[in-house]
Design an enzyme around this catalytic site. Structure first.
Site, PDB file in Angstrom:
ATOM      1  N   ASN A 136       0.216  14.268  50.649  1.00 36.63           N
ATOM      2  CA  ASN A 136      -0.749  14.739  51.647  1.00 36.63           C
ATOM      3  C   ASN A 136      -0.153  15.986  52.294  1.00 36.63           C
ATOM      4  OD1 ASN A 136      -2.424  15.184  53.813  1.00 36.63           O
ATOM      5  ND2 ASN A 136      -1.896  13.282  54.910  1.00 36.63           N
ATOM      6  N   GLU A 175      -3.873  10.764  61.873  1.00 40.25           N
ATOM      7  CA  GLU A 175      -4.056  12.031  62.596  1.00 40.25           C
ATOM      8  C   GLU A 175      -5.536  12.300  62.820  1.00 40.25           C
ATOM      9  OE1 GLU A 175      -1.638  14.306  59.906  1.00 40.25           O
ATOM     10  OE2 GLU A 175       0.122  13.251  60.653  1.00 40.25           O
ATOM     11  N   SER A 186       7.481   9.098  56.387  1.00 40.11           N
ATOM     12  CA  SER A 186       8.841   9.580  56.132  1.00 40.11           C
ATOM     13  C   SER A 186       9.405   9.128  54.784  1.00 40.11           C
ATOM     14  CB  SER A 186       9.779   9.179  57.284  1.00 40.11           C
ATOM     15  OG  SER A 186       9.342   9.781  58.501  1.00 40.11           O
ATOM     16  N   HIS A 190      -7.013   8.810  58.030  1.00 42.94           N
ATOM     17  CA  HIS A 190      -5.609   9.086  58.347  1.00 42.94           C
ATOM     18  C   HIS A 190      -5.405   8.986  59.862  1.00 42.94           C
ATOM     19  CE1 HIS A 190      -1.778  11.140  58.774  1.00 42.94           C
ATOM     20  NE2 HIS A 190      -1.572  10.860  57.502  1.00 42.94           N
ATOM     21  N   LYS A 193      -1.447  17.927  54.409  1.00 43.72           N
ATOM     22  CA  LYS A 193      -1.907  18.178  55.790  1.00 43.72           C
ATOM     23  C   LYS A 193      -2.314  19.650  55.935  1.00 43.72           C
ATOM     24  CE  LYS A 193       0.791  14.241  57.193  1.00 43.72           C
ATOM     25  NZ  LYS A 193       1.535  13.520  58.230  1.00 43.72           N
ATOM     26  N   GLY A 246       6.233  11.526  60.055  1.00 43.89           N
ATOM     27  CA  GLY A 246       6.832  12.783  60.493  1.00 43.89           C
ATOM     28  C   GLY A 246       8.004  12.612  61.446  1.00 43.89           C
ATOM     29  N   GLU A 248       0.355   3.164  56.688  1.00 42.55           N
ATOM     30  CA  GLU A 248       1.190   4.183  57.321  1.00 42.55           C
ATOM     31  C   GLU A 248       1.415   3.834  58.790  1.00 42.55           C
ATOM     32  OE1 GLU A 248       0.718   8.120  54.840  1.00 42.55           O
ATOM     33  OE2 GLU A 248      -0.523   8.164  56.619  1.00 42.55           O
TER      34      GLU A 248
HETATM   35  O1  LIG Z   1       1.194  10.947  57.137  1.00 41.27           O
HETATM   36  C1  LIG Z   1       1.839  10.871  56.113  1.00 41.27           C
HETATM   37  C2  LIG Z   1       1.184  10.949  54.814  1.00 41.27           C
HETATM   38  O2  LIG Z   1      -0.201  10.835  54.924  1.00 41.27           O
HETATM   39  C3  LIG Z   1       3.317  10.730  56.143  1.00 41.27           C
HETATM   40  O3  LIG Z   1       3.866  11.924  56.551  1.00 41.27           O
HETATM   41  P1  LIG Z   1       5.472  12.140  56.459  1.00 41.27           P
HETATM   42  O4  LIG Z   1       5.849  11.777  55.044  1.00 41.27           O
HETATM   43  O5  LIG Z   1       5.669  13.592  56.777  1.00 41.27           O
HETATM   44  O6  LIG Z   1       6.073  11.204  57.461  1.00 41.27           O
END
Ligand SMILES: O=C(CO)COP(=O)(O)O
Length: 252
Positions: free
Chosen positions: A9, A97, A213, A95, A11, A173, A167
């Site tokens: 992903n 976010e 992560s 997601h 982002k 992150g 997740e």
């Molecule tokens: O949100 C994520 C994947 O959709 C995970 O992000 P990270 O791998 O940067 O922690």
């Protein structure tokens, strides 16, 4: 037998030129990999160009979101037809976010999942608890509510094709990964919820990924867990070498 998935992903990262460079490098690094489905999810603006580059590669693409209507006066939105038209197979929905910053709810996510299936896109549904919810012992309740809400009214035949990404929000992150055992426990619980809503057979077909992560250093432990069918990778998917190392780990 569930085919494992490693999905990136991206982002809100990568211009068209950067996206082309990344997938060009990545496709060379993983061209001999077998037994794992490799997915990249670039931003909308790069989907067409990335699909063009990946034309005869084994890597497939997904979008990071979509609106549920097929077309209409919805300024700023992108439809399932448009995503399908540029060659996507998957679409990430719900997601954390999107839930946190853009007001997505289990109800809107449910509408998007229905629409994705109607347009022959496979949803990658994201669920996961926040830190305060974990600390309050609410993890199972949160993922149950999110899973039930997202799947309301979706028939078993579609659910069996679904991909879910567990997740935990506190692991995204942050460099903090859930322990392999904790991740396995919650992923197995999500599978149990699906078995209750549908049947054990359906639940056994759903692919459930871990996200938060994930790095080349921790993928092995996660993939050893019996219910974890792959990973949804954020930061480490932005670099061809680190994403390729994650993809290659188990199948090397
Ligand atoms: O949100 C994520 C994947 O959709 C995970 O992000 P990270 O791998 O940067 O922690």
């Amino acid at each position: 037998m569930r085919v494992p998935i490693i999905a990136g992903n991206w982002k809100m990262f990568k211009t068209v030129e950067e996206a082309i460079a990344l997938v060009s490098e990545l496709s060379k690094k993983v061209q001999d990999v077998e037994g794992v489905e490799i997915v990249v999810c670039p931003p909308f603006t790069a989907l067409d160009a990335v699909n063009e580059v990946l034309n005869d590669s084994q890597i497939v693409t997904g979008a990071q979101n979509m609106f549920w209507a097929k077309e209409g006066a919805y300024t700023g939105e992108v439809s399932p037809v448009m995503i399908k038209n540029v060659g996507c197979k998957y679409v990430i929905l719900g997601h954390s976010e999107r839930r946190e910053y853009f007001g997505e709810t289990d109800e809107t996510i449910n509408k998007k999942i229905k629409s994705a299936f109607e347009h022959a896109l496979i949803p990658i549904l994201c669920v996961g608890e926040k830190l305060e919810q974990r600390e309050a012992g609410l993890t199972e309740q949160v993922v149950r509510t999110q899973t039930e809400g997202a799947l309301a009214g979706i028939p078993a035949g579609q659910v069996s094709q679904l991909v879910i990404a567990y997740e935990p929000v506190w692991a995204i992150g942050t460099g903090k990964t859930a322990s392999d055992e904790d991740a396995q426990k919650v992923v197995a619980y999500i599978r149990k919820v699906i078995a209750e809503l549908y049947e054990a057979d359906t639940a056994q077909q759903v692919r459930i990924l871990y996200g938060g992560s994930v790095k080349p250093e921790n993928i092995a432990g996660l993939m050893k867990q019996p219910d974890i069918d792959g990973a949804l990778v954020g930061g480490a998917s932005l670099d061809a070498e680190s994403f390729a190392r994650i993809v290659r780990f188990k199948w090397r």
